[in-house]
Write a protein that holds these residues in place. Structure first.
Motif, short mmCIF file in Angstrom:
data_model
loop_
_atom_site.label_atom_id
_atom_site.label_comp_id
_atom_site.label_asym_id
_atom_site.label_seq_id
_atom_site.Cartn_x
_atom_site.Cartn_y
_atom_site.Cartn_z
N MET A 91 9.37 -8.36 -6.51
CA MET A 91 10.55 -8.37 -7.37
C MET A 91 10.48 -7.15 -8.29
O MET A 91 9.96 -7.23 -9.40
N GLY A 92 10.95 -6.01 -7.83
CA GLY A 92 10.93 -4.80 -8.64
C GLY A 92 9.67 -3.99 -8.41
O GLY A 92 8.67 -4.46 -7.87
N GLY A 93 9.73 -2.73 -8.83
CA GLY A 93 8.57 -1.86 -8.69
C GLY A 93 8.60 -1.06 -7.40
O GLY A 93 9.45 -1.26 -6.53
N ASP A 94 7.66 -0.13 -7.29
CA ASP A 94 7.57 0.73 -6.11
C ASP A 94 7.08 -0.07 -4.91
O ASP A 94 6.03 -0.72 -4.96
N LEU A 95 7.82 0.01 -3.81
CA LEU A 95 7.50 -0.81 -2.64
C LEU A 95 6.24 -0.35 -1.92
O LEU A 95 5.65 -1.13 -1.16
N TRP A 96 5.82 0.88 -2.15
CA TRP A 96 4.58 1.28 -1.48
C TRP A 96 3.40 0.45 -1.97
O TRP A 96 2.44 0.23 -1.22
N LYS A 117 15.93 0.79 -1.78
CA LYS A 117 14.78 1.47 -2.38
C LYS A 117 13.97 2.13 -1.28
O LYS A 117 13.95 1.67 -0.13
N LYS A 118 13.29 3.18 -1.64
CA LYS A 118 12.42 3.86 -0.70
C LYS A 118 11.32 2.92 -0.24
O LYS A 118 10.68 2.24 -1.05
N GLY A 119 11.11 2.84 1.06
CA GLY A 119 10.08 1.97 1.62
C GLY A 119 10.60 0.62 2.05
O GLY A 119 9.85 -0.17 2.64
N MET A 120 11.86 0.34 1.82
CA MET A 120 12.40 -0.98 2.15
C MET A 120 12.45 -1.22 3.65
O MET A 120 12.33 -2.36 4.11
N ARG A 121 12.62 -0.15 4.42
CA ARG A 121 12.67 -0.31 5.88
C ARG A 121 11.34 -0.80 6.43
O ARG A 121 11.28 -1.35 7.53
N GLY A 122 10.26 -0.61 5.69
CA GLY A 122 8.96 -1.06 6.13
C GLY A 122 8.61 -2.46 5.69
O GLY A 122 7.51 -2.94 5.97
N CYS A 123 9.53 -3.15 5.01
CA CYS A 123 9.29 -4.54 4.60
C CYS A 123 9.65 -5.49 5.72
O CYS A 123 10.52 -5.20 6.56
#
Length: 400
Positions: A91-96, A117-123
């Motif tokens: 919930m928030g913050g940098d996804l890496w 957000k950047k990195g969301m495609r890797g979730c």
């Protein structure tokens, strides 16, 4: 049903507005939940204290980046007998950070956000609140699932706590002040808002003023706000906002509380606060440097205002200004006059309330259950079907 989860959260708005209702729902289902507070320049410093009312909750962080990535405290707890997380929620913050922790625990990462957000495609699973938010995601190739707004769930939690309404003066204009969730901004806002209220009172007459202090505020702050005559309360927004004629606020997830309660507001970012408004990334680091930091911060915030011509979330969802926004050269007198003009224009005040209610009705996800229920149900469904796996983005087709 999965039995353990690790909840990753950064700033105070995400913790109280998003993570809190999700945490309540997970604990209601007897899921063992641990919370990791991520490093965050927007943090209030009181996030751990705000979580003390949740029984049996294992909380770690905030720590440095390396401590977070290596999950030292969490791995020690697992070694001591606590269950390893079967799923991670961010919930928030940098996804890496979340993606790195998901790989370390070999568990899927589920994220919730109002914007891509950047990195969301890797979730493993991305989720959001409303259909109006989808175009921004689709432009980046992301197709999140709609679950509804967790902030609405948080308001319902406030309503069920049985707090007595703070409003006392039946014939006065009822004004609610949002001074912010970070100590530096609250300290800067206290005198500014006192002067605003004084000028507003001279313009329109008697006021019933309530200051909605953050749940992350220190106890001694209440006395400071009381001394300014601004009636601080610790009641939740779900208790205070339904009785307000007008709110004076700043951008943030709190503007979604205004949407769900149909509360008219002025959204202000005065230039004199630019020196204490936190910035993300490199801009935030440079903004703390002596001498040139203030100038760099002012430039960065001016560029942000140009990139996001609408700052309040209801305005961004509508694509136009419903809640008036005042940015830059905003003095207490100017804000007080703008508030007076709005309060005296009953037709405009009513139109803003009607527009907020109409927008909330269009945005709301159908169904009797809240967003937290939908998000946990969806997680359970995808885990049981084997379509939610660590490091995957293979989501089922969206159901419109």
């Amino acid at each position: 049903m999965f039995r353990s989860a690790l909840l990753l959260v950064n700033g105070p708005g995400e913790l109280w507005g998003w993570a809190r209702p999700l945490l309540v729902e997970l604990q209601r289902r007897k899921v063992h939940v641990a919370v990791r507070l991520l490093p965050c320049q927007f943090a209030s410093g009181r996030e751990r204290a705000a979580l003390e009312n949740f029984p049996g909750l294992h909380v770690t962080g905030p720590g440095g980046v390396f401590a977070t990535l290596f999950a030292r405290e969490e791995r020690t707890a697992v070694s001591a007998g606590m269950p390893s997380p079967e799923v991670l929620y961010q919930m928030g913050g940098d996804l890496w950070m979340g993606r790195a922790l998901a790989k370390r625990f070999r568990a899927p990462l589920v994220t919730y956000s109002y914007a891509p957000k950047k990195g969301m495609r890797g979730c493993a699973l991305a989720s959001t609140a409303f259909a109006e938010m989808l175009p921004a995601f689709h432009r980046t190739g992301i197709s999140p699932r709609l679950v509804g707004d967790l902030v609405k769930d948080a308001l319902r939690l406030d309503e069920t706590q049985g707090t007595v309404s703070p409003w006392r003066k039946g014939s006065a204009f009822r004004i609610v002040l949002f001074p912010g969730s970070r100590p530096s901004i609250r300290n800067a806002a206290r005198t500014f808002l006192r002067r605003t209220v004084e000028h507003l009172g001279r313009c329109v007459g008697p006021l019933d003023v309530v200051t909605l202090l953050s749940p992350f505020a220190e106890a001694e702050e209440f006395a400071a706000w009381e001394n300014e005559g601004l009636s601080p309360v610790a009641a939740g927004a779900g208790t205070v906002l339904p009785g307000a004629h007008l709110a004076l606020t700043q951008p943030g997830t709190n503007t979604m509380e205004l949407l769900h309660t149909g509360t008219p507001a002025l959204v202000a970012v005065p230039e004199e606060f630019f020196s204490v408004v936190p910035l993300a990334g490199v801009a935030g680091l440079l903004g703390r440097t002596p001498f040139v930091g203030k100038m760099l911060r002012k430039h960065a915030l001016s560029r942000l205002a140009e990139a996001l011509p609408l700052l309040a979330w209801p305005n961004r969802l509508a694509g136009r200004e419903i809640l008036p926004e005042l940015i830059g050269a905003v003095t207490p007198e100017r804000l007080g006059e703008a508030a007076a003009s709005l309060l005296e224009d009953r037709a405009r005040l009513g139109a803003i309330r009607d527009e907020l209610c109409a927008l909330e009705g269009r945005c709301d996800v159908p169904g009797e259950h809240g967003a937290a229920v939908h998000l946990v149900d969806l997680t359970e469904e995808l885990l049981s079907r084997g379509t939610l796996r660590e490091g995957t983005t293979s989501l089922p087709p969206r159901r419109e």
